[in-house]
Scaffold this motif. Sequence first.
Motif, PDB file in Angstrom:
ATOM      1  N   ALA A  51      71.382-119.513  11.438  1.00  0.00           N
ATOM      2  CA  ALA A  51      71.198-119.575   9.991  1.00  0.00           C
ATOM      3  C   ALA A  51      70.543-118.289   9.488  1.00  0.00           C
ATOM      4  O   ALA A  51      69.730-117.684  10.179  1.00  0.00           O
ATOM      5  CB  ALA A  51      70.326-120.767   9.606  1.00  0.00           C
ATOM      6  N   ILE A  52      70.935-117.913   8.270  1.00  0.00           N
ATOM      7  CA  ILE A  52      70.349-116.781   7.565  1.00  0.00           C
ATOM      8  C   ILE A  52      69.674-117.364   6.328  1.00  0.00           C
ATOM      9  O   ILE A  52      70.335-118.000   5.500  1.00  0.00           O
ATOM     10  CB  ILE A  52      71.419-115.750   7.174  1.00  0.00           C
ATOM     11  N   LEU A  53      68.364-117.179   6.213  1.00  0.00           N
ATOM     12  CA  LEU A  53      67.594-117.731   5.104  1.00  0.00           C
ATOM     13  C   LEU A  53      67.105-116.583   4.228  1.00  0.00           C
ATOM     14  O   LEU A  53      66.555-115.603   4.741  1.00  0.00           O
ATOM     15  CB  LEU A  53      66.401-118.527   5.632  1.00  0.00           C
ATOM     16  N   VAL A  54      67.304-116.711   2.924  1.00  0.00           N
ATOM     17  CA  VAL A  54      66.909-115.654   1.996  1.00  0.00           C
ATOM     18  C   VAL A  54      65.942-116.250   0.983  1.00  0.00           C
ATOM     19  O   VAL A  54      66.273-117.222   0.296  1.00  0.00           O
ATOM     20  CB  VAL A  54      68.146-115.050   1.286  1.00  0.00           C
ATOM     21  N   THR A  55      64.746-115.671   0.884  1.00  0.00           N
ATOM     22  CA  THR A  55      63.727-116.234   0.006  1.00  0.00           C
ATOM     23  C   THR A  55      64.008-115.970  -1.463  1.00  0.00           C
ATOM     24  O   THR A  55      63.613-116.758  -2.318  1.00  0.00           O
ATOM     25  CB  THR A  55      62.319-115.701   0.347  1.00  0.00           C
ATOM     26  N   HIS A  56      64.652-114.831  -1.761  1.00  0.00           N
ATOM     27  CA  HIS A  56      65.044-114.540  -3.141  1.00  0.00           C
ATOM     28  C   HIS A  56      66.091-113.429  -3.139  1.00  0.00           C
ATOM     29  O   HIS A  56      66.355-112.818  -2.104  1.00  0.00           O
ATOM     30  CB  HIS A  56      63.841-114.186  -4.023  1.00  0.00           C
ATOM     31  N   GLY A  57      66.692-113.172  -4.280  1.00  0.00           N
ATOM     32  CA  GLY A  57      67.881-112.340  -4.358  1.00  0.00           C
ATOM     33  C   GLY A  57      67.693-110.859  -4.583  1.00  0.00           C
ATOM     34  O   GLY A  57      68.579-110.227  -5.158  1.00  0.00           O
ATOM     35  N   HIS A  58      66.600-110.261  -4.158  1.00  0.00           N
ATOM     36  CA  HIS A  58      66.478-108.817  -4.247  1.00  0.00           C
ATOM     37  C   HIS A  58      67.115-108.181  -3.014  1.00  0.00           C
ATOM     38  O   HIS A  58      67.000-108.703  -1.908  1.00  0.00           O
ATOM     39  CB  HIS A  58      65.022-108.382  -4.366  1.00  0.00           C
ATOM     40  N   PHE A  59      67.764-107.027  -3.220  1.00  0.00           N
ATOM     41  CA  PHE A  59      68.560-106.380  -2.177  1.00  0.00           C
ATOM     42  C   PHE A  59      67.806-106.178  -0.871  1.00  0.00           C
ATOM     43  O   PHE A  59      68.387-106.262   0.205  1.00  0.00           O
ATOM     44  CB  PHE A  59      69.105-105.037  -2.666  1.00  0.00           C
ATOM     45  N   ASP A  60      66.515-105.896  -0.936  1.00  0.00           N
ATOM     46  CA  ASP A  60      65.769-105.612   0.286  1.00  0.00           C
ATOM     47  C   ASP A  60      65.508-106.868   1.120  1.00  0.00           C
ATOM     48  O   ASP A  60      64.853-106.815   2.153  1.00  0.00           O
ATOM     49  CB  ASP A  60      64.453-104.883  -0.020  1.00  0.00           C
ATOM     50  N   HIS A  61      66.071-107.980   0.684  1.00  0.00           N
ATOM     51  CA  HIS A  61      65.991-109.217   1.445  1.00  0.00           C
ATOM     52  C   HIS A  61      67.350-109.675   1.955  1.00  0.00           C
ATOM     53  O   HIS A  61      67.424-110.687   2.641  1.00  0.00           O
ATOM     54  CB  HIS A  61      65.365-110.331   0.590  1.00  0.00           C
ATOM     55  N   PHE A  62      68.432-108.925   1.626  1.00  0.00           N
ATOM     56  CA  PHE A  62      69.744-109.437   2.041  1.00  0.00           C
ATOM     57  C   PHE A  62      70.782-108.399   2.469  1.00  0.00           C
ATOM     58  O   PHE A  62      71.908-108.757   2.817  1.00  0.00           O
ATOM     59  CB  PHE A  62      70.355-110.326   0.949  1.00  0.00           C
ATOM     60  N   LEU A  63      70.477-107.131   2.513  1.00  0.00           N
ATOM     61  CA  LEU A  63      71.505-106.125   2.807  1.00  0.00           C
ATOM     62  C   LEU A  63      72.182-106.295   4.164  1.00  0.00           C
ATOM     63  O   LEU A  63      73.328-105.886   4.332  1.00  0.00           O
ATOM     64  CB  LEU A  63      70.921-104.709   2.691  1.00  0.00           C
ATOM     65  N   ALA A  64      71.524-106.888   5.126  1.00  0.00           N
ATOM     66  CA  ALA A  64      72.115-107.039   6.462  1.00  0.00           C
ATOM     67  C   ALA A  64      72.991-108.282   6.604  1.00  0.00           C
ATOM     68  O   ALA A  64      73.622-108.471   7.646  1.00  0.00           O
ATOM     69  CB  ALA A  64      71.015-107.055   7.519  1.00  0.00           C
ATOM     70  N   ILE A  65      73.065-109.110   5.575  1.00  0.00           N
ATOM     71  CA  ILE A  65      73.818-110.364   5.695  1.00  0.00           C
ATOM     72  C   ILE A  65      75.286-110.145   6.075  1.00  0.00           C
ATOM     73  O   ILE A  65      75.767-110.794   7.016  1.00  0.00           O
ATOM     74  CB  ILE A  65      73.706-111.218   4.410  1.00  0.00           C
ATOM     75  N   PRO A  66      76.046-109.270   5.419  1.00  0.00           N
ATOM     76  CA  PRO A  66      77.461-109.138   5.798  1.00  0.00           C
ATOM     77  C   PRO A  66      77.664-108.794   7.275  1.00  0.00           C
ATOM     78  O   PRO A  66      78.516-109.396   7.939  1.00  0.00           O
ATOM     79  CB  PRO A  66      77.977-108.025   4.879  1.00  0.00           C
ATOM     80  N   ALA A  67      76.882-107.866   7.796  1.00  0.00           N
ATOM     81  CA  ALA A  67      77.025-107.492   9.207  1.00  0.00           C
ATOM     82  C   ALA A  67      76.642-108.642  10.130  1.00  0.00           C
ATOM     83  O   ALA A  67      77.313-108.890  11.133  1.00  0.00           O
ATOM     84  CB  ALA A  67      76.184-106.258   9.508  1.00  0.00           C
ATOM     85  N   LEU A  68      75.577-109.350   9.792  1.00  0.00           N
ATOM     86  CA  LEU A  68      75.162-110.482  10.624  1.00  0.00           C
ATOM     87  C   LEU A  68      76.208-111.591  10.613  1.00  0.00           C
ATOM     88  O   LEU A  68      76.509-112.183  11.650  1.00  0.00           O
ATOM     89  CB  LEU A  68      73.804-111.023  10.161  1.00  0.00           C
TER      90      LEU A  68
END
Length: 103
Positions: A51-68
């Motif tokens: 699972a990938i959990l994101v606390t909020h939608g700012h870029f510095d919390h999600f940029l690695a999601i596509p690769a993961l």
Amino acid sequence: MNMLTLPLGPYAENVYLIWADGDTAAAVIDPGGGADRILQALADKGLSLSAILVTHGHFDHFLAIPALQRVTGAPTYIHRLDAPLLRDPRRSAVGFAFPPNYA
């Protein structure tokens, strides 16, 4: 419960890997960058990303999601009100770190 903290991404944002004792399924929290380092940490610990959990939608919390997701297929979870920010660079504050034509 186990946790590994990895300062990654453009602002060295803390990325967390969490997993239960005796389990190989792990979650990553706020993967703002460094997908290769996250994947290496998982491999070093003998873990698989579930699972990938994101606390909020700012870029510095999600940029690695596509690769993961490409490598692991792990689903992403974020509060429904923040979900649109994952798709809108203007609203996710990407402009603070990247040129305006980034996306």
